[in-house]
Design an enzyme around this catalytic site. Structure first.
Site, mmCIF file in Angstrom:
data_model
loop_
_atom_site.group_PDB
_atom_site.id
_atom_site.type_symbol
_atom_site.label_atom_id
_atom_site.label_comp_id
_atom_site.label_asym_id
_atom_site.label_seq_id
_atom_site.Cartn_x
_atom_site.Cartn_y
_atom_site.Cartn_z
ATOM 1 N N CYS B 87 0.845 -1.195 0.000
ATOM 2 C CA CYS B 87 0.000 0.000 0.000
ATOM 3 C C CYS B 87 0.886 1.253 0.000
ATOM 4 C CB CYS B 87 -0.971 -0.063 1.184
ATOM 5 S SG CYS B 87 -2.397 0.996 0.985
ATOM 6 N N HIS B 195 -3.354 -5.855 1.052
ATOM 7 C CA HIS B 195 -2.677 -6.030 2.342
ATOM 8 C C HIS B 195 -2.603 -7.501 2.743
ATOM 9 C CE1 HIS B 195 -2.454 -1.807 3.771
ATOM 10 N NE2 HIS B 195 -3.496 -1.630 2.977
ATOM 11 N N GLU B 197 -0.827 -8.777 4.994
ATOM 12 C CA GLU B 197 -0.682 -8.884 6.462
ATOM 13 C C GLU B 197 -2.034 -8.802 7.166
ATOM 14 O OE1 GLU B 197 -0.142 -6.239 4.726
ATOM 15 O OE2 GLU B 197 -0.789 -4.455 5.821
#
Lengths: 79, 220
Positions: B87, B195, B197
Site C-alpha cells: 500500500c 494487504h 498482512e
C-alpha cells in the site's frame, strides 16, 4: 528571491480529479469546458542573489522531490 | 529469518506487519524508525508498511522515500535481499525508483476499502512460490491512491518479463492492465496495494496472505 514551480501531469496521463472538475463545471452550465487538468503550484522563498544558480538548484529539487518524472512535468519561474 | 519493519510518521499498518511476520517466521521483526540510517545487522527480510506517511503530502510516499533510512533500504534491495512494500509501502518504493511506475488517485476518486479478488500472475517469485500460479485469492485493500500507472512501453516490458505478480479480478481503482502488484527486474522487491498482512488469521476473515510470508521463509 522566489521560485514559482508549476507541476502538472504529463500529456497522456489520465487525471481523474481534472475530469471530475470538468464534470462539475458542466453540471453548473459551463458547457464550453472541453477538458480540465489539475496541477500544483509550489512557491519557494530562497536566499542568495544569483538567479541562474538558484534556478539550477530548484531544477534539481524538482527532479529529486517536487515532481515525479514518471507522471509529471514542471516549469520554473524565478521572481 | 531476521526481519525489519520500517516505521514512518503516519504508518498505520506497521503493527499488522509486525504480527504477520512474527506469526510466520516465529521471530518478531525489528521496528526501525525512519530517522535511523542503518538496518539492524543481519536483517534479511524488510517490509515497508502501509499507512499515510507524512499525511500523503505532495504525493503519496514522496517525502518518506527521501527520508534518512532510505539509502539503507535501497542498499538492502540492491544487494538482492527481499523487500516487500504494501500500500503506502508500494507508493514509497515507486517514489524511490526501486519499482517502475507510479500510483495515482483512484479512477473513481473514492477511497476503496473492501476484500479484493486477486489472481496470482506469477507464482514463480520468491514471494509467491507457495501459491499455485493462476490461483484466486481474496486480500483486503484500503487506499485512495492505488491506480497503477506506467507508460505502455514499461507496461509491455514488465508484463513480458513476468514482473506483474498480482492482478485484480475486479479492477477497483483504474490500474493499468489490472495490476495490483509488481516485482523489480531482479525479483527481490515486491510492491502491492492489497494487504497480505491483514489476511493471516481466520479472525481476519481469511488467510490468503499467509502463503506470501511463507514463500519468503523458503527463499531468504
Amino acid at each position: 528571491m522566489k521560485a514559482k514551480i508549476h507541476v502538472y501531469l504529463k500529456p497522456g496521463v489520465l487525471d481523474p480529479q481534472g475530469a471530475a472538475v470538468a464534470g462539475a463545471l458542466h453540471t453548473m452550465g459551463y458547457d464550453e469546458v472541453t477538458a480540465a487538468r489539475q496541477g500544483k503550484l509550489i512557491e519557494l522563498d530562497l536566499s542568495g542573489e544569483d538567479s541562474d544558480a538558484a534556478k539550477a538548484r530548484v531544477d534539481e529539487m524538482c527532479q529529486k522531490l517536487l515532481a515525479n518524472p514518471v507522471i509529471e512535468s514542471y516549469s520554473i519561474k524565478m521572481a | 529469518m531476521k526481519s525489519a519493519v520500517i516505521v514512518f510518521p503516519g504508518s498505520n499498518c506497521d503493527r499488522d506487519a509486525h504480527d504477520a511476520i512474527a506469526r510466520v517466521t516465529g521471530e518478531a521483526p525489528a521496528m526501525v524508525w525512519h530517522q535511523e540510517t542503518e538496518l539492524p545487522a543481519g536483517t534479511e527480510f524488510l517490509m515497508v508498511p502501509g499507512g499515510f506517511s507524512y499525511g500523503d503530502y505532495l504525493r503519496c510516499g514522496a517525502m518518506a522515500s527521501r527520508s534518512n533510512i532510505m539509502p539503507a533500504i535501497i542498499a538492502h534491495a540492491t544487494s538482492g535481499a527481499p523487500v516487500l512494500g504494501v500500500c503506502n509501502g508500494f507508493q514509497i518504493l515507486t517514489e524511490s525508483g526501486l519499482l517502475p511506475g507510479s500510483l495515482m488517485r483512484n479512477a473513481g476518486l473514492s477511497f476503496v476499502c473492501e476484500k479484493a479478488p486477486l489472481s496470482v500472475a506469477n507464482g514463480n517469485t520468491r514471494f509467491t512460490s507457495r501459491y499455485d500460479s493462476e490461483s484466486e485469492l481474496i486480500i483486503p485493500i484500503a487506499h485512495h491512491d492505488g491506480n497503477y500507472f506506467a507508460d505502455d512501453e514499461t507496461l509491455d516490458r514488465i508484463e513480458g518479463d513476468g514482473q506483474v505478480v498480482f492482478r485484480y479480478g475486479n479492477n477497483p481503482n483504474g490500474s493499468a492492465r489490472d495490476i495490483a502488484g509488481i516485482v523489480n527486474a531482479k525479483g527481490n522487491v515486491l510492491g502491492m496495494m492489497p494487504h497480505p498482512e491483514r489476511a493471516v488469521d481466520a479472525k481476519h476473515g481469511g488467510t490468503d496472505g499467509l502463503a506470501l510470508f511463507e514463500s519468503l521463509l523458503g527463499s531468504a
